[in-house]
Design a protein around this motif. Sequence first.
Motif, PDB file in Angstrom:
ATOM      1  N   VAL A   1       0.824  -1.218   0.000  1.00 59.88           N
ATOM      2  CA  VAL A   1       0.000   0.000   0.000  1.00 59.88           C
ATOM      3  C   VAL A   1       0.857   1.266   0.000  1.00 59.88           C
ATOM      4  N   GLU A   2       2.114   1.150  -0.440  1.00 63.80           N
ATOM      5  CA  GLU A   2       2.955   2.351  -0.511  1.00 63.80           C
ATOM      6  C   GLU A   2       2.461   3.264  -1.641  1.00 63.80           C
ATOM      7  N   PRO A   3       2.723   4.584  -1.530  1.00 63.10           N
ATOM      8  CA  PRO A   3       2.306   5.502  -2.596  1.00 63.10           C
ATOM      9  C   PRO A   3       2.823   5.032  -3.955  1.00 63.10           C
ATOM     10  N   GLY A   4       1.951   5.151  -4.961  1.00 59.99           N
ATOM     11  CA  GLY A   4       2.354   4.725  -6.309  1.00 59.99           C
ATOM     12  C   GLY A   4       1.998   3.273  -6.611  1.00 59.99           C
ATOM     13  N   ARG A   5       1.657   2.494  -5.577  1.00 60.09           N
ATOM     14  CA  ARG A   5       1.277   1.095  -5.828  1.00 60.09           C
ATOM     15  C   ARG A   5      -0.228   1.053  -6.136  1.00 60.09           C
ATOM     16  N   PRO A   6      -0.646   0.163  -7.051  1.00 60.26           N
ATOM     17  CA  PRO A   6      -2.066   0.126  -7.456  1.00 60.26           C
ATOM     18  C   PRO A   6      -3.034  -0.070  -6.290  1.00 60.26           C
TER      19      PRO A   6
ATOM     20  N   GLN B   1      -2.738  10.241   4.407  1.00 61.75           N
ATOM     21  CA  GLN B   1      -2.089  11.273   5.226  1.00 61.75           C
ATOM     22  C   GLN B   1      -1.668  12.403   4.291  1.00 61.75           C
ATOM     23  N   ALA B   2      -1.253  13.518   4.872  1.00 64.84           N
ATOM     24  CA  ALA B   2      -0.855  14.675   4.060  1.00 64.84           C
ATOM     25  C   ALA B   2       0.274  14.332   3.084  1.00 64.84           C
ATOM     26  N   ASP B   3       1.152  13.391   3.454  1.00 61.50           N
ATOM     27  CA  ASP B   3       2.292  13.061   2.585  1.00 61.50           C
ATOM     28  C   ASP B   3       1.951  11.998   1.530  1.00 61.50           C
ATOM     29  N   GLY B   4       0.665  11.613   1.450  1.00 58.81           N
ATOM     30  CA  GLY B   4       0.272  10.650   0.416  1.00 58.81           C
ATOM     31  C   GLY B   4       0.336   9.197   0.852  1.00 58.81           C
ATOM     32  N   HIS B   5       0.816   8.951   2.076  1.00 62.55           N
ATOM     33  CA  HIS B   5       0.835   7.577   2.584  1.00 62.55           C
ATOM     34  C   HIS B   5      -0.542   7.206   3.146  1.00 62.55           C
TER      35      HIS B   5
END
Length: 203
Positions: free
Chosen positions: A42-47, A62-66
Motif C-alpha cells: 500500500v505504498e504511494p504509487g502502488r495500485p 495522510q498529508a504526505d500521500g501515505h
Amino acid sequence: MSNPWILGLTGGIGSGKSAAAQHFIDLGVHLVDADHAARWVVEPGRPALEHIVERFGPQVLQADGHLNRAALRQLIFEDAEQRHWLESLLHPLIGNEIRDYLAKATSPYAILVSPLLIESGQKQMTQRVLVVDAPEHLQVQRTMQRDQSPEEQVRAILKVQASREERLRHADDVLLNDRDAAWLRSEVERLHRFYLTLNGGRS
C-alpha cells in the motif's frame, strides 16, 4: 542449487517471535515478514493504494500521500463488507509480494514470519511451521512492558489471535520462550543446525 524450502515462523503477541526472527537473520537465513509485505503493497504509487482511495475517498490518506491506517481501520472495523473487500484486494497482493521476496533467497531455507500464519492461510506457502510459544501470563507481561499498554488491551488482542492450542496444533516445531534472551538464542541456534540437515523441510 535446489530452491530453499520455506519455514513459517509464528507466535502470539509477546511470545518473542521478532527476537527469534532476528537471531535467524543473524545466522544468515533469508527472512520476509508478512507485516512488512502488508505495508509495501500500500505504498504511494502502488495500485492497491489507488484502489483503496477510489473506494474510501481521500480521507484515508495522510498529508504526505501515505495510507492513514488508523482512518482506514476505523472505516472497516464495524463494516464486515468493507473489510472483506479490503482483504480480498490485499491478501493476494501480500501473498505475491511474499513469494517474490522468498524466491530471491539464497540460504538453504528461508523464513516467512507472520503473526497470522495460520489464520490468513499463509501457512500454505510453507513446508514446515515453527511456533514460538510462551505462557499467557508472560505474553501479557512482555507486551505491557514493550508497548506500555494496559492489561485489558493486551488481553483483547490475545482474544482475536488464534488460540495457543490452535497454533500448537499446526506446529512441526515449538520453541518455548519462557526463559532469558540467551536461552532463546541457543534454542534458535539448535533449530538452525537441525534445519540445515532437512531436505525440503522434512527429515
